[in-house]
Design a protein around this motif. Structure first.
Motif, PDB file in Angstrom:
ATOM      1  N   SER A 153       0.825  -1.207   0.000  1.00 25.20           N
ATOM      2  CA  SER A 153       0.000   0.000   0.000  1.00 25.20           C
ATOM      3  C   SER A 153       0.859   1.256   0.000  1.00 25.20           C
ATOM      4  O   SER A 153       1.873   1.324   0.657  1.00 25.20           O
ATOM      5  CB  SER A 153      -0.911  -0.003   1.219  1.00 25.20           C
ATOM      6  N   LYS A 154       0.447   2.241  -0.745  1.00 29.18           N
ATOM      7  CA  LYS A 154       1.155   3.515  -0.831  1.00 29.18           C
ATOM      8  C   LYS A 154       0.353   4.609  -0.131  1.00 29.18           C
ATOM      9  O   LYS A 154       0.351   5.747  -0.559  1.00 29.18           O
ATOM     10  CB  LYS A 154       1.392   3.908  -2.292  1.00 29.18           C
ATOM     11  N   ASP A 155      -0.338   4.281   0.961  1.00 32.42           N
ATOM     12  CA  ASP A 155      -1.208   5.228   1.647  1.00 32.42           C
ATOM     13  C   ASP A 155      -0.483   6.468   2.142  1.00 32.42           C
ATOM     14  O   ASP A 155      -1.109   7.473   2.436  1.00 32.42           O
ATOM     15  CB  ASP A 155      -1.907   4.562   2.828  1.00 32.42           C
ATOM     16  N   HIS A 156       0.834   6.417   2.236  1.00 35.97           N
ATOM     17  CA  HIS A 156       1.579   7.572   2.726  1.00 35.97           C
ATOM     18  C   HIS A 156       1.808   8.617   1.632  1.00 35.97           C
ATOM     19  O   HIS A 156       2.253   9.711   1.923  1.00 35.97           O
ATOM     20  CB  HIS A 156       2.906   7.133   3.360  1.00 35.97           C
ATOM     21  N   ILE A 157       1.490   8.278   0.392  1.00 29.63           N
ATOM     22  CA  ILE A 157       1.569   9.243  -0.702  1.00 29.63           C
ATOM     23  C   ILE A 157       0.179   9.367  -1.308  1.00 29.63           C
ATOM     24  O   ILE A 157      -0.364   8.414  -1.844  1.00 29.63           O
ATOM     25  CB  ILE A 157       2.581   8.818  -1.780  1.00 29.63           C
ATOM     26  N   GLN A 158      -0.388  10.546  -1.182  1.00 27.27           N
ATOM     27  CA  GLN A 158      -1.722  10.805  -1.711  1.00 27.27           C
ATOM     28  C   GLN A 158      -1.589  11.760  -2.903  1.00 27.27           C
ATOM     29  O   GLN A 158      -0.596  12.468  -3.022  1.00 27.27           O
ATOM     30  CB  GLN A 158      -2.594  11.414  -0.622  1.00 27.27           C
ATOM     31  N   ASN A 159      -2.579  11.757  -3.764  1.00 33.32           N
ATOM     32  CA  ASN A 159      -2.523  12.659  -4.916  1.00 33.32           C
ATOM     33  C   ASN A 159      -3.896  13.231  -5.235  1.00 33.32           C
ATOM     34  O   ASN A 159      -4.914  12.711  -4.796  1.00 33.32           O
ATOM     35  CB  ASN A 159      -1.928  11.940  -6.133  1.00 33.32           C
ATOM     36  N   LYS A 160      -3.871  14.284  -6.004  1.00 35.03           N
ATOM     37  CA  LYS A 160      -5.099  14.976  -6.422  1.00 35.03           C
ATOM     38  C   LYS A 160      -5.274  14.916  -7.941  1.00 35.03           C
ATOM     39  O   LYS A 160      -5.886  15.789  -8.530  1.00 35.03           O
ATOM     40  CB  LYS A 160      -5.046  16.435  -5.972  1.00 35.03           C
ATOM     41  N   ILE A 161      -4.746  13.888  -8.549  1.00 40.49           N
ATOM     42  CA  ILE A 161      -4.781  13.799 -10.011  1.00 40.49           C
ATOM     43  C   ILE A 161      -6.210  13.777 -10.533  1.00 40.49           C
ATOM     44  O   ILE A 161      -6.538  14.481 -11.493  1.00 40.49           O
ATOM     45  CB  ILE A 161      -3.989  12.579 -10.514  1.00 40.49           C
ATOM     46  N   ILE A 171      -1.436   5.150 -10.501  1.00 35.91           N
ATOM     47  CA  ILE A 171      -0.939   6.283  -9.708  1.00 35.91           C
ATOM     48  C   ILE A 171      -2.105   6.945  -8.980  1.00 35.91           C
ATOM     49  O   ILE A 171      -2.032   7.217  -7.786  1.00 35.91           O
ATOM     50  CB  ILE A 171      -0.195   7.300 -10.596  1.00 35.91           C
ATOM     51  N   GLU A 172      -3.173   7.202  -9.718  1.00 33.91           N
ATOM     52  CA  GLU A 172      -4.366   7.837  -9.133  1.00 33.91           C
ATOM     53  C   GLU A 172      -4.915   7.059  -7.953  1.00 33.91           C
ATOM     54  O   GLU A 172      -5.336   7.634  -6.953  1.00 33.91           O
ATOM     55  CB  GLU A 172      -5.474   7.945 -10.196  1.00 33.91           C
ATOM     56  N   SER A 173      -4.936   5.750  -8.060  1.00 34.99           N
ATOM     57  CA  SER A 173      -5.518   4.916  -7.009  1.00 34.99           C
ATOM     58  C   SER A 173      -4.536   4.629  -5.874  1.00 34.99           C
ATOM     59  O   SER A 173      -4.902   3.983  -4.897  1.00 34.99           O
ATOM     60  CB  SER A 173      -6.021   3.601  -7.604  1.00 34.99           C
ATOM     61  N   GLY A 174      -3.304   5.097  -6.014  1.00 36.79           N
ATOM     62  CA  GLY A 174      -2.319   4.893  -4.964  1.00 36.79           C
ATOM     63  C   GLY A 174      -1.642   3.544  -4.982  1.00 36.79           C
ATOM     64  O   GLY A 174      -0.941   3.178  -4.044  1.00 36.79           O
ATOM     65  N   LYS A 175      -1.824   2.784  -6.056  1.00 35.95           N
ATOM     66  CA  LYS A 175      -1.199   1.468  -6.160  1.00 35.95           C
ATOM     67  C   LYS A 175       0.236   1.553  -6.682  1.00 35.95           C
ATOM     68  O   LYS A 175       0.978   0.587  -6.606  1.00 35.95           O
ATOM     69  CB  LYS A 175      -2.021   0.564  -7.074  1.00 35.95           C
TER      70      LYS A 175
END
Length: 79
Positions: free
Chosen positions: A2-10, A39-43
């Protein structure tokens, strides 16, 4: 992983840019639609170069697209 520590607003930025599709964004930055979706989904976390390309498409700074949350990072520095 999980990449929950990096969030995005794409997704929001695509919406604000006239409902730009994932395919259109991918074409502009040189990746597939599937990569944009991941990337958008944080995967998937983009390379620094790709992150800058994405920010450039939306004419915003890198920290307006991506946010690091150290509280959710399993590798955060221990105090």
């Amino acid at each position: 992983m999980s990449k929950d520590h990096i969030q995005n607003k794409i997704r929001m930025l695509r919406f604000l840019k006239g409902e730009m599709t994932q395919q259109q964004l991918g074409d502009e930055v040189g990746v597939t639609r599937q990569t944009v979706a991941a990337i958008e989904s944080g995967k998937y976390s983009p390379t620094l170069q790709l992150a800058f390309r994405i920010a450039n498409v939306f004419d915003v700074t890198l920290d307006e697209v991506f946010k690091y949350d150290p509280l959710n990072d399993q590798f955060k520095k221990k105090k």
